[in-house]
Design a protein around this motif. Sequence first.
Motif, PDB file in Angstrom:
ATOM      1  N   ALA A 226       3.922  10.684   0.411  1.00  7.38           N
ATOM      2  CA  ALA A 226       4.224   9.613   1.380  1.00  7.38           C
ATOM      3  C   ALA A 226       3.990  10.137   2.792  1.00  7.38           C
ATOM      4  O   ALA A 226       4.606  11.117   3.197  1.00  7.38           O
ATOM      5  CB  ALA A 226       5.665   9.162   1.213  1.00  7.38           C
TER       6      ALA A 226
ATOM      7  N   SER B 116       2.702  -1.289   5.617  1.00  7.43           N
ATOM      8  CA  SER B 116       2.161  -1.107   4.265  1.00  7.43           C
ATOM      9  C   SER B 116       2.467  -2.317   3.379  1.00  7.43           C
ATOM     10  O   SER B 116       1.972  -2.417   2.275  1.00  7.43           O
ATOM     11  CB  SER B 116       2.715   0.170   3.634  1.00  7.43           C
ATOM     12  OG  SER B 116       4.126   0.102   3.572  1.00  7.43           O
TER      13      SER B 116
ATOM     14  N   CYS C 195       0.840  -1.195   0.000  1.00  7.12           N
ATOM     15  CA  CYS C 195       0.000   0.000   0.000  1.00  7.12           C
ATOM     16  C   CYS C 195       0.880   1.251   0.000  1.00  7.12           C
ATOM     17  O   CYS C 195       1.928   1.276   0.648  1.00  7.12           O
ATOM     18  CB  CYS C 195      -0.909  -0.002   1.227  1.00  7.12           C
ATOM     19  SG  CYS C 195      -1.963  -1.460   1.331  1.00  7.12           S
ATOM     20  N   ASN C 196       0.442   2.265  -0.727  1.00  7.25           N
ATOM     21  CA  ASN C 196       1.209   3.509  -0.845  1.00  7.25           C
ATOM     22  C   ASN C 196       0.315   4.722  -0.661  1.00  7.25           C
ATOM     23  O   ASN C 196      -0.900   4.641  -0.882  1.00  7.25           O
ATOM     24  CB  ASN C 196       1.838   3.608  -2.248  1.00  7.25           C
ATOM     25  CG  ASN C 196       2.830   2.519  -2.515  1.00  7.25           C
ATOM     26  OD1 ASN C 196       3.825   2.417  -1.830  1.00  7.25           O
ATOM     27  ND2 ASN C 196       2.535   1.678  -3.500  1.00  7.25           N
ATOM     28  N   THR C 197       0.941   5.848  -0.301  1.00 10.02           N
ATOM     29  CA  THR C 197       0.241   7.127  -0.275  1.00 10.02           C
ATOM     30  C   THR C 197       1.056   8.124  -1.072  1.00 10.02           C
ATOM     31  O   THR C 197       2.278   8.022  -1.164  1.00 10.02           O
ATOM     32  CB  THR C 197       0.092   7.681   1.164  1.00 10.02           C
ATOM     33  OG1 THR C 197       1.394   7.921   1.696  1.00 10.02           O
ATOM     34  CG2 THR C 197      -0.686   6.733   2.051  1.00 10.02           C
ATOM     35  N   SER C 198       0.381   9.078  -1.675  1.00  6.47           N
ATOM     36  CA  SER C 198       1.051  10.174  -2.355  1.00  6.47           C
ATOM     37  C   SER C 198       0.371  11.466  -1.917  1.00  6.47           C
ATOM     38  O   SER C 198      -0.831  11.620  -2.147  1.00  6.47           O
ATOM     39  CB  SER C 198       0.933  10.000  -3.867  1.00  6.47           C
ATOM     40  OG  SER C 198       1.579  11.069  -4.511  1.00  6.47           O
TER      41      SER C 198
END
Length: 170
Positions: free
Chosen positions: A51, A76, A46-49
Amino acid sequence: VPHHISRIDSDILRIDNTLDLLLPDLTSVIISASIKNRPDGIRIICNTSPAINITNWILDITKNGNTVCETISSSSFIFINEEALIGVDNGDTLEITITALSGRTSKSRTYTHIFQHLNSHLEDRLSTVESQLTIGNIIDAFAQDSDALQALANVLHSSNTLAQKVAELS
């Protein structure tokens, strides 16, 4: 305003600001996942942008609208063992929903994923060995091994000698 009250107010404000940094609002954050079939299961990253630190990731895997697996992880990197995918067969289409939790807010995204059973290296090796364990292959291997042939000749000679000794006794 008494001095100690304003000091408490400023401490509360500082704690709130710290919490805001630790538990960011996800409204403007984009979440995504890399989902891959791996030997013995499914690997999900899983990633966020941009971060950011996510408190927990919730994973909900469904097949035909029925939940087959649910999990929560502070990491993640999530691996779902094939045994946890109750009622999922090779080639089944799954809906995988990832949810990012960040204190006060959450955000979800759903992916369609085709599950493929991949043999582990051990399964592949066992399968290869099993396919090679035929009587013909064993006899061929035996016939090419001079030590094995000598051992067989020794056993036959011993048993013939033994049979001869038994015959002489009677």
